[in-house]
Structure formats: C-alpha cells, structure tokens
Scaffold this active site. Structure first.
Site, PDB file in Angstrom:
ATOM      1  N   LYS A  86      78.499  55.444  87.470  1.00  0.00           N
ATOM      2  CA  LYS A  86      78.179  54.791  88.753  1.00  0.00           C
ATOM      3  C   LYS A  86      78.617  53.328  88.728  1.00  0.00           C
ATOM      4  CE  LYS A  86      74.062  54.303  91.791  1.00  0.00           C
ATOM      5  NZ  LYS A  86      72.606  54.583  91.876  1.00  0.00           N
ATOM      6  N   SER A 161      71.145  57.163  95.974  1.00  0.00           N
ATOM      7  CA  SER A 161      72.306  56.294  96.105  1.00  0.00           C
ATOM      8  C   SER A 161      73.463  56.681  95.176  1.00  0.00           C
ATOM      9  CB  SER A 161      71.899  54.853  95.807  1.00  0.00           C
ATOM     10  OG  SER A 161      71.462  54.739  94.460  1.00  0.00           O
ATOM     11  N   SER A 185      67.334  58.256  93.213  1.00  0.00           N
ATOM     12  CA  SER A 185      68.789  58.206  93.412  1.00  0.00           C
ATOM     13  C   SER A 185      69.622  59.111  92.519  1.00  0.00           C
ATOM     14  CB  SER A 185      69.289  56.777  93.246  1.00  0.00           C
ATOM     15  OG  SER A 185      69.124  56.104  94.445  1.00  0.00           O
TER      16      SER A 185
HETATM   17  N1  GLN Z   1      66.478  55.774  98.308  1.00  0.00           N
HETATM   18  C1  GLN Z   1      65.649  54.880  97.559  1.00  0.00           C
HETATM   19  C2  GLN Z   1      65.912  53.454  97.995  1.00  0.00           C
HETATM   20  O1  GLN Z   1      66.738  53.263  98.847  1.00  0.00           O
HETATM   21  C3  GLN Z   1      65.885  55.050  96.092  1.00  0.00           C
HETATM   22  C4  GLN Z   1      67.128  54.431  95.643  1.00  0.00           C
HETATM   23  C5  GLN Z   1      67.367  54.531  94.157  1.00  0.00           C
HETATM   24  O2  GLN Z   1      66.742  55.319  93.453  1.00  0.00           O
HETATM   25  N2  GLN Z   1      68.246  53.675  93.689  1.00  0.00           N
HETATM   26  O3  GLN Z   1      65.323  52.540  97.508  1.00  0.00           O
END
Ligand code: GLN
Length: 511
Positions: A86, A161, A185
């Site tokens: 990532k 994400s 995410s």
């Molecule tokens: N969707 C969640 C957020 O926007 C989790 C994101 C993540 O785990 N990086 O904070």
C-alpha cells in the site's frame, strides 16, 4: 492434478505453492515476476490497483533468489513470491504518496520495518497500491489520483482504504499484499473482494515507516487468497521492533503458519470443544439480506463442525462508530500537522503573503475534502473546552469496550459477525454521504478500538455473485486460535483462492 511445467506462471496459485515451485526449480523467481507484470499490463487499465510499479527493485530481489536456488541454498519461506505494498508504507527510493496530492512527489528515504522484513525474505516488491487519501475512507474513491475497480464487478468499489492492495490480489496479479487497517481498511476490502485479510493485535506488527493516520489504531495487515498464505506472511512481518515504541514483546510458540490448520486447533483449545460467540448487536440490523443469510449459514457450518455457538452481547459496540470518529480524527489532525509543504510535499505556486498564508495555501491545495473534514473534526474535538466532552468521553467508551470484550472471552474462544453490512457497492453510490460511507465499518471499527486481532474470509456470494465476508475475532495475541478457527471454516466452506474468471491467468508464460 494439473501438470505444471517450467512455463507455468503460477499466478493463480497460492503464495506457498509459488514459493515451493521456485525452491524446487520448477520455475524461477524471475519468470514468476515476468508473468506478474504481463498480467498487470493486461488488466491494470481496467482495475487501477497501482499508483506506481517498482520493477527494478523487484527484479533485483528475484534475481538474487534465483542465484540462491542455483547455488543449492534453502530459501526462507515465501522467498521469490511477488508482493504489492500500500502506498502509505515507505519503500526506500519509491514514491510514497498516501494517495494525496500533498505527497505527490515524495520519495521515501528509508524502508518501513515491514519492507525490510519482506526484503530480508527475498520477496520482490512489485509496486505501490492505490488507497483512500491518508487511508481515510471505505471505497478507495478518496484517492487523489485514480479509482480502483472491484475485479468481481468493475462498476463496483473494491472497498477501502486499502482498495488497491485488495484488487491486485483479487485480480490474480499477486498472491499477497500489505495494507493498513485503522478501522477496517483491510478486512472490509477483503470482504468485498473475496479475500482473506487479517488485522493483527495492536503492536504485533511494527508501524515504523507506515505514514500515521491514527497511531493508537493503525496496524499494517496482510491480504491473501487463503488463510495459510496470510499466516505465512504474518510470520514474516510480526515481531518486536525497537523503532516503534508501541511494538509488543510477543513471540508465538510456533510459526503462525502451523496454526493455519484445523488439526492444530484441538491442541490449542486444550482438547475442549470450540466455543463461538455471535455478537447480538451485530447480527441483523442494517445488513443486506444476502449478508444475513450467508452469516446464518456460516453459523450452521460452525455447528456442523462440532462447535458450540452461543449469542452474547458486547454492550455499546454499535456506539463505537461515534467514539472512533472522535479518536481517529483527533489523532489524524495531530499526525497530519507535519504536512505543510515545507519539509514534505507539494508547495503552492500562488503568491503568498507570509508563512501562515503559505501553510494555508499548501494545505488547502494539497489535501482532499475527506482529509480536511477529518482535520476539522479532530481539531475541534481536541480544542480547549471540548476536550473532556468529546475526546475524554470517547476514550472512556473505549475502555468500557475493552472490558466488554474481556467478559466475552470468559465465555467463548472467538466471536463472529459479518465483516461488512453490504457487498461491494456501486462506484459513486456513497461519495455524497459520508455517514453512510462510515457505516460500512460498523463491525470492523470496534476491533481496532479494542486492539484485538480479527480476520475476514469469504463465506458466500450474493445474488449478483459478489463475495460476502465473515469476520472472526479473538483475544489479544491469540492469532494462533484465530488462524486455526479460520482454517477450520475455510476448509468446511471450500472458498479459497478465489479469482474472478475474467482475471484467471491463461497459464501461458511469456518466457
Ligand atoms: N473507513 C475507516 C476510516 O475512514 C477506516 C479506515 C482505515 O482503516 N484506514 O477511517
């Protein structure tokens, strides 16, 4: 059994099989890599998983591995297996944009600890994957650069994400990748793309070199197409790191890979019957009918495997969304203060009046709407007069949640619930409504707040043939139990190594 020749690219195979084929001389790390890039070339325009490819780096490592095989050396596990990372994880000499315009030109000057660990194993890092800007989002639509499409249906999001890291594994480009999981995410995109994604116990994997979003919640986490592959990758990246002050001093008795086997489970449970808990609050409400149905069938499957299944309550678990959207933005507002366009990132081309004006313009131009929303939320929650009312309260709620989970572990070995309330949704469907988007993570967010490990794995498909994920949770540092239970379920349901047919490799190797 399929006949494998030296020409087989092994793209559809598990990471462990690819490694085995390289070690045995059936193929070479370089030809696996060639095939990987050909497959990416053929499909990347449709999928959009990668922000950059790191071919030189990957070939350096693959060549080294092949030399070792030629010299008759025994390779460490997973050597030669290509992996994607990532783009918020630092790879020395490679761009690390975090999906943000503000870091569009930033090149990491050092390797994250996990990247060092991959390199030490001889795993070629093939590229950096797309993500929601600074890992804030659930669909990868908040990337400043491109959309990523779900290989099961290209009109759908891959989740987020870590959407790029999920999509490239799902599309058969690689068998393994790394994402980061702060509130779901890795588990939510794993669920939406038919993969296994494991969020380790907080502190098990070093965060050094991961660009911080919410430091008390972030964990680098592996994706794969089977429980065993993910366990093998966890063996590579777990371990204490003096460079991360939240890194734990924990070492499992045996490699995690050994636990990814239903036969290892009875011993782990001391000969007792497996006890599985259903979380009453996360069973039904707000979930798609297809998700509920797949979950009910999963419960039956556990029972058929001889598990005792009970329903219990984790008080306040649904309210954790509110706590998370105080704590995570609060930490983010502080972590993102360093991006002012002076030391890192892109600087405004506009005329500026003074240094504050320079900061304002750099940040206004560099950050996207969701990141700005979180910075505003977090700054507000931490501001004087509001700190106790918001941040203090959210932290208190978090402590109560930890206690609720502790109570649950007195009764059961693992907890289960659907990973995500829906299957993959249409691109654009939720972008105008942040709250609906946030609700994608109702079942995953509490896990990060409690610091416990959890894994998502495929448990069925909806009527449109989109994958559905089951989340399994375990006590802190009980990854061994988690992997054992997950492999028991994986064997029983028979959903592993899933690649949508349009992305199955033809088996023709270019070399
Ligand atoms: N969707 C969640 C957020 O926007 C989790 C994101 C993540 O785990 N990086 O904070």
């Amino acid at each position: 059994m399929m006949m494998m020749t030296t020409n087989t690219p092994f793209l559809n195979q598990s990471a462990l099989a690819v490694h085995q084929a390289i070690q045995s001389g059936e193929t070479t790390a370089v030809s696996v890599l060639d095939a990987t890039y050909v497959h990416i070339e053929a499909h990347e325009a449709q999928v959009g998983a990668f922000l950059s490819l790191t071919k030189d780096l990957a070939y350096d490592y693959a060549t080294e591995v092949d030399k070792k095989v030629k010299a008759g050396e025994k390779l460490p596990l997973l050597a030669g297996v290509p992996i994607a990372v990532k783009d918020n994880i630092s790879v020395q000499g490679a761009k690390t944009t975090c999906g943000s315009k503000i870091l569009e030109t930033y090149v990491a000057p050092y390797d994250a600890t996990v990247v060092k660990q991959l390199k030490d194993r001889g795993m070629p890092i093939i590229g950096k994957t797309n993500l929601d800007e600074f890992a804030m989002g659930s669909s990868t639509e908040n990337s400043a650069f491109q959309l990523t499409h779900n290989p099961w249906n290209l009109n759908k999001v891959p989740g987020g994400s870590s959407g790029g890291s999920a999509a490239c594994v799902s599309a058969g480009m690689v068998s393994l990748s790394l994402g980061s999981d702060t509130g779901g995410s890795v588990r939510q995109p794993a669920s939406l793309c038919g993969l296994v994604g494991l969020k380790p116990t907080y502190g098990l994997v070093s965060r050094f070199g991961l660009v911080a979003y919410a430091s008390s919640l972030d964990q680098i986490s592996p994706f794969g197409r089977s429980v065993a592959d993910v366990a093998a990758l966890l063996d590579v990246i777990a371990g204490h790191d003096a460079n991360d002050m939240t890194s734990a001093q924990f070492k499992p008795e045996t490699p995690y890979l050994n636990s990814a086997n239903p036969e290892a489970l009875p011993q782990r449970l001391g000969g007792k019957k497996l006890k599985v808990g259903i979380i009453a609050e996360l069973n039904g409400e707000g979930m798609d009918a297809s998700v509920q149905q797949a979950f009910q069938q999963s419960v039956k499957l556990f029972e058929a495997q001889g598990a005792e299944v009970v329903t219990l309550s984790i008080g306040g678990i649904r309210e954790m969304m509110a706590a998370y959207y105080i704590i995570a933005p609060a930490e983010a507002s502080s972590n993102l203060a360093r991006f002012d366009g002076i030391r890192y990132g892109v600087r405004t081309k506009e005329k500026v009046e003074n240094v504050y004006d320079l900061f304002r313009k750099n940040r206004s131009e560099g950050f996207g709407a969701e990141v700005k929303r979180r910075i505003l939320l977090g700054t507000f929650a931490l501001s004087s007069g509001y700190y106790d009312a918001y941040y203090g309260k959210a932290q208190a709620a978090r402590r109560l949640l930890v206690a609720e989970f502790e109570k649950a572990w007195q009764q059961v070995d693992v907890l289960i619930c659907p990973t995500s309330p829906t299957t993959a949704f249409d691109i654009g469907a939720k972008t105008d409504d942040p709250i609906t988007m946030y609700l994608s993570d109702v079942a995953t967010i509490p896990i990060n707040l409690a610091g416990i490990p959890a894994l998502s794995l495929p448990c069925g498909f909806d009527e449109y043939h989109l994958p559905i994920g089951l989340q399994i949770m375990a006590p802190k540092f009980a990854e061994t139990t988690l992997l054992g239970v997950a492999s028991l379920f994986e064997d029983a349901i028979g959903l592993k190594n899933l690649i949508p047919s349009a992305f199955k490799s033809t088996g023709v190797c270019p070399v």
